[in-house]
Design a protein around this motif. Structure first.
Motif, short mmCIF file in Angstrom:
data_model
loop_
_atom_site.label_atom_id
_atom_site.label_comp_id
_atom_site.label_asym_id
_atom_site.label_seq_id
_atom_site.Cartn_x
_atom_site.Cartn_y
_atom_site.Cartn_z
N ARG A 58 0.81 -1.22 0.00
CA ARG A 58 0.00 0.00 0.00
C ARG A 58 0.85 1.27 0.00
O ARG A 58 0.56 2.23 -0.71
N ARG A 103 9.57 -5.63 2.54
CA ARG A 103 8.38 -5.71 3.39
C ARG A 103 8.40 -4.57 4.40
O ARG A 103 9.45 -4.23 4.96
N ASP A 111 2.93 2.99 12.44
CA ASP A 111 2.61 1.78 13.21
C ASP A 111 3.83 0.86 13.29
O ASP A 111 4.19 0.37 14.36
N ALA A 135 -1.12 6.84 3.21
CA ALA A 135 -1.52 5.61 3.91
C ALA A 135 -1.99 5.94 5.33
O ALA A 135 -1.55 5.34 6.31
N ARG A 136 -2.90 6.90 5.41
CA ARG A 136 -3.39 7.35 6.72
C ARG A 136 -4.44 6.37 7.24
O ARG A 136 -5.31 5.93 6.50
N LYS A 178 -1.07 -7.80 15.50
CA LYS A 178 0.21 -7.85 14.80
C LYS A 178 1.21 -6.93 15.49
O LYS A 178 2.36 -6.84 15.08
N LEU A 195 -5.31 -2.02 12.48
CA LEU A 195 -5.46 -0.78 11.72
C LEU A 195 -6.89 -0.63 11.22
O LEU A 195 -7.51 -1.62 10.80
P1 ATP Z 1 3.11 -7.38 5.13
O1 ATP Z 1 2.71 -7.79 3.75
O2 ATP Z 1 4.60 -7.33 5.31
O3 ATP Z 1 2.41 -8.12 6.24
P2 ATP Z 1 1.21 -5.29 5.41
O4 ATP Z 1 0.16 -6.28 4.98
O5 ATP Z 1 1.07 -4.65 6.76
O6 ATP Z 1 2.66 -5.89 5.28
P3 ATP Z 1 0.16 -3.14 3.87
O7 ATP Z 1 -1.21 -3.70 4.07
O8 ATP Z 1 0.60 -2.69 2.52
O9 ATP Z 1 1.30 -4.15 4.33
O10 ATP Z 1 0.29 -1.96 4.92
C1 ATP Z 1 1.45 -1.18 4.97
C2 ATP Z 1 1.20 0.03 5.82
O11 ATP Z 1 0.12 0.80 5.26
C3 ATP Z 1 0.79 -0.22 7.26
O12 ATP Z 1 1.93 -0.44 8.07
C4 ATP Z 1 0.05 1.06 7.61
O13 ATP Z 1 0.97 2.08 7.95
C5 ATP Z 1 -0.66 1.40 6.30
N1 ATP Z 1 -2.01 0.82 6.20
C6 ATP Z 1 -2.39 -0.45 6.41
N2 ATP Z 1 -3.71 -0.64 6.22
C7 ATP Z 1 -4.19 0.55 5.87
C8 ATP Z 1 -5.49 1.01 5.51
N3 ATP Z 1 -6.54 0.21 5.51
N4 ATP Z 1 -5.63 2.29 5.14
C9 ATP Z 1 -4.57 3.11 5.12
N5 ATP Z 1 -3.32 2.74 5.47
C10 ATP Z 1 -3.12 1.48 5.83
#
Ligand code: ATP
Ligand code: PRP
Length: 213
Positions: A12, A51, A72, A91-92, A122, A162
């Motif tokens: 993201r 990652r 986070d 990515a708020r 997590k 989140l």
């Molecule tokens: P990994 O694949 O290593 O487990 P992840 O699934 O946490 O990572 P993402 O879902 O891309 O990876 O999230 C990356 C970051 O984006 C999070 O650490 C957070 O800061 C932000 N984020 C996660 N979910 C949301 C959301 N629903 N809306 C906005 N920002 C988000």
């Protein structure tokens, strides 16, 4: 001088930061679906696509000069080994406690069941610190994804996860009971790089600052 290495959080945050990187002339000059190390359009900057949870480690150890990562992940990583000069406002979301709608845990006042509340997350460190500050003993169950499932199948009483739109919580019959912290993506910088590559990094940070989404 050696090129600057910028570690980007795959997923993201990468998607959300690509428009800004492209405007800065730092877009990837290679296939980011496959390559882990990609030259950028600027010969002075190389990109690492890794990652999210690994970004603070790469930057802390100097394998990358700077990185882009969620607050986070930074809070969970802990420590003050990194500079955090910029909030990119992308990515708020927020980190919240949630429980099954209508359950005793949906009302934080109803938590006094006598036994330790089980929290699936997590983010064990953030969760531990949060409840320790409140003087509450909880059992933390570490998960790697799909936290929303845990209270539905009796693995946990509540989750710390989140939340953005709240759609995932609603779809699974959960309600948000408390916000722990607001989250957005930050630029972090290795402390030694900030000294050794000061001019180049300050220039890059100033460019990012003016190009923020
Ligand atoms: P990994 O694949 O290593 O487990 P992840 O699934 O946490 O990572 P993402 O879902 O891309 O990876 O999230 C990356 C970051 O984006 C999070 O650490 C957070 O800061 C932000 N984020 C996660 N979910 C949301 C959301 N629903 N809306 C906005 N920002 C988000
Ligand atoms: C994140 C987070 C929630 C969801 C919240 O998961 O873990 O499940 O987004 O967003 P919402 O409030 O807008 O529904 P993501 O979609 O990144 O999937 P993941 O579980 O694979 O990380």
């Amino acid at each position: 001088m050696s090129p600057i290495t910028l570690a980007l959080s795959k997923g993201r945050i990468l998607e959300d930061s690509l428009p800004m990187l492209t405007r800065l002339g730092l877009g990837p000059a290679g296939d980011i679906d496959r390559l882990l190390r990609v030259p950028s359009e600027d010969p002075g900057v190389h990109l690492l696509i890794i990652r999210p949870a690994d970004v603070p480690t790469y930057v802390e150890h100097g394998a990358a000069d700077l990185g882009v990562v969620g607050k986070d992940v930074l809070m969970e990583h802990g420590g003050s080994a990194l500079y955090e000069p910029l909030d990119l406002d992308i990515a708020r979301c927020r980190l919240s406690i949630a429980a099954v709608k209508g359950s005793p845990y949906a009302d934080p006042a109803g938590w006094s069941s006598g036994r330790r509340v089980r929290v699936a997350t997590k983010y064990p460190e953030i969760t531990r610190r949060h409840f320790a500050q409140r003087g509450e003993q909880v059992e933390i169950i570490k998960l790697y994804g799909s936290m929303e499932l845990a209270p539905l199948v009796g693995l946990a009483d509540v989750i710390v996860d989140l939340v953005d739109t709240g759609n995932t919580l609603r779809a699974n019959g959960l309600v948000e009971t408390e916000v722990l912290t607001q989250v957005s993506s930050r630029v972090v910088v290795n402390k030694a790089s900030m000294k050794m590559k000061h001019a180049a990094l300050q220039d890059l940070l100033a460019r990012i600052q003016t190009m923020k989404a």
